[in-house]
Design an enzyme around this catalytic site. Structure first.
Site, PDB file in Angstrom:
ATOM      1  N   TYR A 190      -4.420   4.280   6.199  1.00 46.62           N
ATOM      2  CA  TYR A 190      -4.941   3.331   7.201  1.00 46.62           C
ATOM      3  C   TYR A 190      -6.280   3.805   7.753  1.00 46.62           C
ATOM      4  O   TYR A 190      -7.179   2.994   8.005  1.00 46.62           O
ATOM      5  CB  TYR A 190      -3.944   3.150   8.350  1.00 46.62           C
ATOM      6  CG  TYR A 190      -2.752   2.295   7.984  1.00 46.62           C
ATOM      7  CD1 TYR A 190      -2.841   0.900   8.019  1.00 46.62           C
ATOM      8  CD2 TYR A 190      -1.555   2.862   7.593  1.00 46.62           C
ATOM      9  CE1 TYR A 190      -1.755   0.114   7.680  1.00 46.62           C
ATOM     10  CE2 TYR A 190      -0.464   2.083   7.252  1.00 46.62           C
ATOM     11  CZ  TYR A 190      -0.572   0.707   7.292  1.00 46.62           C
ATOM     12  OH  TYR A 190       0.503  -0.073   6.945  1.00 46.62           O
ATOM     13  N   LYS A 217       0.843  -1.185   0.000  1.00 48.18           N
ATOM     14  CA  LYS A 217       0.000   0.000   0.000  1.00 48.18           C
ATOM     15  C   LYS A 217       0.880   1.237   0.000  1.00 48.18           C
ATOM     16  O   LYS A 217       1.987   1.150   0.544  1.00 48.18           O
ATOM     17  CB  LYS A 217      -0.962   0.032   1.186  1.00 48.18           C
ATOM     18  CG  LYS A 217      -0.402  -0.320   2.576  1.00 48.18           C
ATOM     19  CD  LYS A 217       0.744   0.407   3.202  1.00 48.18           C
ATOM     20  CE  LYS A 217       0.671   1.883   3.400  1.00 48.18           C
ATOM     21  NZ  LYS A 217       1.910   2.429   4.033  1.00 48.18           N
TER      22      LYS A 217
HETATM   23  P1  NAD Z   1      12.475   1.529   2.474  1.00 45.44           P
HETATM   24  O1  NAD Z   1      13.030   2.838   2.067  1.00 45.44           O
HETATM   25  O2  NAD Z   1      12.948   0.932   3.734  1.00 45.44           O
HETATM   26  O3  NAD Z   1      12.699   0.472   1.306  1.00 45.44           O
HETATM   27  C1  NAD Z   1      12.474   0.771  -0.041  1.00 45.44           C
HETATM   28  C2  NAD Z   1      13.327  -0.109  -0.911  1.00 45.44           C
HETATM   29  O4  NAD Z   1      13.106   0.215  -2.282  1.00 45.44           O
HETATM   30  C3  NAD Z   1      14.815   0.078  -0.630  1.00 45.44           C
HETATM   31  O5  NAD Z   1      15.446  -1.183  -0.519  1.00 45.44           O
HETATM   32  C4  NAD Z   1      15.317   0.815  -1.857  1.00 45.44           C
HETATM   33  O6  NAD Z   1      16.654   0.511  -2.169  1.00 45.44           O
HETATM   34  C5  NAD Z   1      14.376   0.298  -2.919  1.00 45.44           C
HETATM   35  N1  NAD Z   1      14.279   1.170  -4.094  1.00 45.44           N
HETATM   36  C6  NAD Z   1      14.169   0.721  -5.350  1.00 45.44           C
HETATM   37  N2  NAD Z   1      14.155   1.740  -6.220  1.00 45.44           N
HETATM   38  C7  NAD Z   1      14.255   2.863  -5.496  1.00 45.44           C
HETATM   39  C8  NAD Z   1      14.295   4.246  -5.845  1.00 45.44           C
HETATM   40  N3  NAD Z   1      14.216   4.658  -7.123  1.00 45.44           N
HETATM   41  N4  NAD Z   1      14.385   5.138  -4.853  1.00 45.44           N
HETATM   42  C9  NAD Z   1      14.428   4.738  -3.561  1.00 45.44           C
HETATM   43  N5  NAD Z   1      14.405   3.429  -3.185  1.00 45.44           N
HETATM   44  C10 NAD Z   1      14.329   2.510  -4.141  1.00 45.44           C
HETATM   45  O7  NAD Z   1      10.890   1.708   2.493  1.00 45.44           O
HETATM   46  P2  NAD Z   1       9.843   0.726   3.176  1.00 45.44           P
HETATM   47  O8  NAD Z   1       9.489   1.265   4.501  1.00 45.44           O
HETATM   48  O9  NAD Z   1      10.306  -0.668   3.084  1.00 45.44           O
HETATM   49  O10 NAD Z   1       8.553   0.967   2.237  1.00 45.44           O
HETATM   50  C11 NAD Z   1       8.414   0.344   0.977  1.00 45.44           C
HETATM   51  C12 NAD Z   1       6.920   0.188   0.639  1.00 45.44           C
HETATM   52  O11 NAD Z   1       6.308  -0.615   1.645  1.00 45.44           O
HETATM   53  C13 NAD Z   1       6.145   1.502   0.614  1.00 45.44           C
HETATM   54  O12 NAD Z   1       5.202   1.474  -0.431  1.00 45.44           O
HETATM   55  C14 NAD Z   1       5.421   1.534   1.945  1.00 45.44           C
HETATM   56  O13 NAD Z   1       4.186   2.237   1.906  1.00 45.44           O
HETATM   57  C15 NAD Z   1       5.190   0.053   2.198  1.00 45.44           C
HETATM   58  N6  NAD Z   1       5.123  -0.265   3.638  1.00 45.44           N
HETATM   59  C16 NAD Z   1       4.059  -0.969   4.095  1.00 45.44           C
HETATM   60  C17 NAD Z   1       3.966  -1.290   5.436  1.00 45.44           C
HETATM   61  C18 NAD Z   1       2.815  -2.103   5.926  1.00 45.44           C
HETATM   62  O14 NAD Z   1       2.671  -2.246   7.143  1.00 45.44           O
HETATM   63  N7  NAD Z   1       2.011  -2.680   5.056  1.00 45.44           N
HETATM   64  C19 NAD Z   1       4.946  -0.852   6.314  1.00 45.44           C
HETATM   65  C20 NAD Z   1       6.036  -0.134   5.823  1.00 45.44           C
HETATM   66  C21 NAD Z   1       6.114   0.152   4.469  1.00 45.44           C
END
Ligand code: NAD
Length: 373
Positions: free
Chosen positions: A223, A138
């Site tokens: 949420y 999401k």
């Molecule tokens: P994060 O920054 O920790 O991870 C993102 C990943 O994407 C990194 O490994 C990064 O290297 C990679 N990536 C690939 N292409 C990229 C670019 N062009 N620029 C930046 N990063 C790039 O973020 P996260 O917290 O893991 O969030 C990722 C997704 O997961 C988001 O859509 C967020 O909304 C979702 N999320 C959902 C929940 C949930 O509870 N369902 C919780 C946290 C995050």
């Protein structure tokens, strides 16, 4: 009448049931038959190896129906690390340039997209074109138009599209939804959803409009939107919204800091919600009906979720959300199981329609109609 125990037993039992291929959506299995694993496990490649992907991967160690068999990442050192941790062969490792070749990989059934929000749409289209099921975090996209294109692409490819709404499988949430559906709360009149946290590092992608598609609303306000829909049990038809920005340097143009919004439902029920990146201790749902109420705090965090109703405390046992989510999603993809609260593309798209309407209301200063077309 279904008891709480029956309800929870049904939820867990079906996650481990024998696949019934005949009950699956015919289009899906006609086109992806060759992908169904003999061992009844959903074999998943994770795309984007960031913080949430690590949480999902750790949770999947306890899954009975899903396992990680591949990765897609732009960082070679992360790939090596994940190969060692999850025993992933080099032939199942991809980067963002070459992952279309996943179409020829029989070890992978589904790709779980866990990258910054604005990347979900183009990546989901490529995964669908490769004939693999799409599980997407999401928000599914950064607007309703892109969400619709993802749904159409997956339909055309004959693959599932599921959105990572982990709360839809959480026991307290499901019990309150059961109570509401069975009339134990009476006619629903009001929902309050408060979702927010104080965001840190100003250089992170969550504060970059191009990658995040907005600010707090896309990330955490969603949420409250999604919760309003499954708690009230209706789709809202109008919204009014107000934006407040106290730090225009950290929260630049197009990156929302704090938004309050009100939703109106066809029955006359209303919701009052808050989305913010500038306040802590905001993770609370309150549902009011004319025979009772339900309250959750925390309501959508990683748990344990705390909840109570007019009948007393619930506080049902905590199970790591992502473990249940992935086992249930495997049952949906492999067995054609239906979720109690949907997690399909249409469900994700409705949230995007509402987010579009919230931004429209802020732009115009008027009440915006929410049209699901
Ligand atoms: P994060 O920054 O920790 O991870 C993102 C990943 O994407 C990194 O490994 C990064 O290297 C990679 N990536 C690939 N292409 C990229 C670019 N062009 N620029 C930046 N990063 C790039 O973020 P996260 O917290 O893991 O969030 C990722 C997704 O997961 C988001 O859509 C967020 O909304 C979702 N999320 C959902 C929940 C949930 O509870 N369902 C919780 C946290 C995050």
């Amino acid at each position: 009448m279904q008891t709480r125990r029956d309800f929870l037993q049904k939820l867990t039992a079906t996650a481990f049931s024998i696949p019934m291929l005949s009950s699956a959506a015919p289009g899906v299995f006609a086109q992806t038959k060759g992908l169904i694993p003999n061992d009844k496990m959903l074999r998943v490649a994770i795309m984007g190896l960031g913080s949430y992907a690590n949480r999902v991967a750790d949770a999947m160690k306890d899954c009975k129906r899903a396992k990680i068999t591949g990765v897609i990442s732009g960082t070679p050192s992360k790939i090596t690390d994940w190969q060692a941790r999850f025993n992933i062969p080099a032939k199942n490792c991809y980067n963002y340039e070459n992952f279309d070749a996943i179409k020829d990989n029989p070890d992978i059934d589904a790709v779980y997209i866990i990258t910054p929000n604005a990347l979900h749409h183009p990546q989901a289209l490529r995964v669908a074109a490769a004939g693999k099921h799409v599980i997407c975090e999401k928000p599914m996209s950064i607007n309703a138009q892109e969400g619709r294109e993802m749904i159409e692409a997956c339909k055309k490819a004959g693959v599932h599209l599921l959105i990572g709404y982990r709360m839809h499988f959480e026991a307290n949430t499901l019990e309150i939804v059961r109570m509401r559906r069975e009339g134990e709360l009476g006619t629903i009149r009001f929902f309050q959803g408060l979702s927010g946290f104080k965001i840190g590092d100003p250089t992170q992608w969550r504060l970059n409009r191009e990658l995040a598609g907005g600010g707090a609303m896309m990330d955490i306000g969603i949420y409250a939107i999604n919760g309003a829909r499954y708690m009230v049990g209706e789709e809202p038809i109008w919204v009014t919204a107000q934006e407040v920005k106290t730090d225009p340097v950290k929260f630049r143009e197009g990156v929302d800091e704090t938004i309050t919004f009100q939703l109106g439902f066809p029955s006359g029920a209303i919701a009052s919600c808050l989305s913010t990146y500038n306040m802590n201790y905001l993770d609370k749902f309150y549902l009011n009906g004319d025979k009772g109420f339900a309250e959750m705090q925390p309501s959508t965090g990683y748990g344990p979720i705390r909840s109570w109703t007019h009948k007393g405390r619930l506080d049902l046992p905590h199970v790591t959300h992502q473990t249940t989510q992935m086992d249930e999603m495997a049952a949906m993809i492999l067995d054609g199981k239906k979720a109690i609260i949907p997690v399909d593309g249409e469900e994700g798209w409705k949230d995007m329609v509402i987010i579009d309407a919230i931004f429209e209301s802020i732009r115009t200063g008027q009440k915006a109609e929410i049209k699901y077309v």
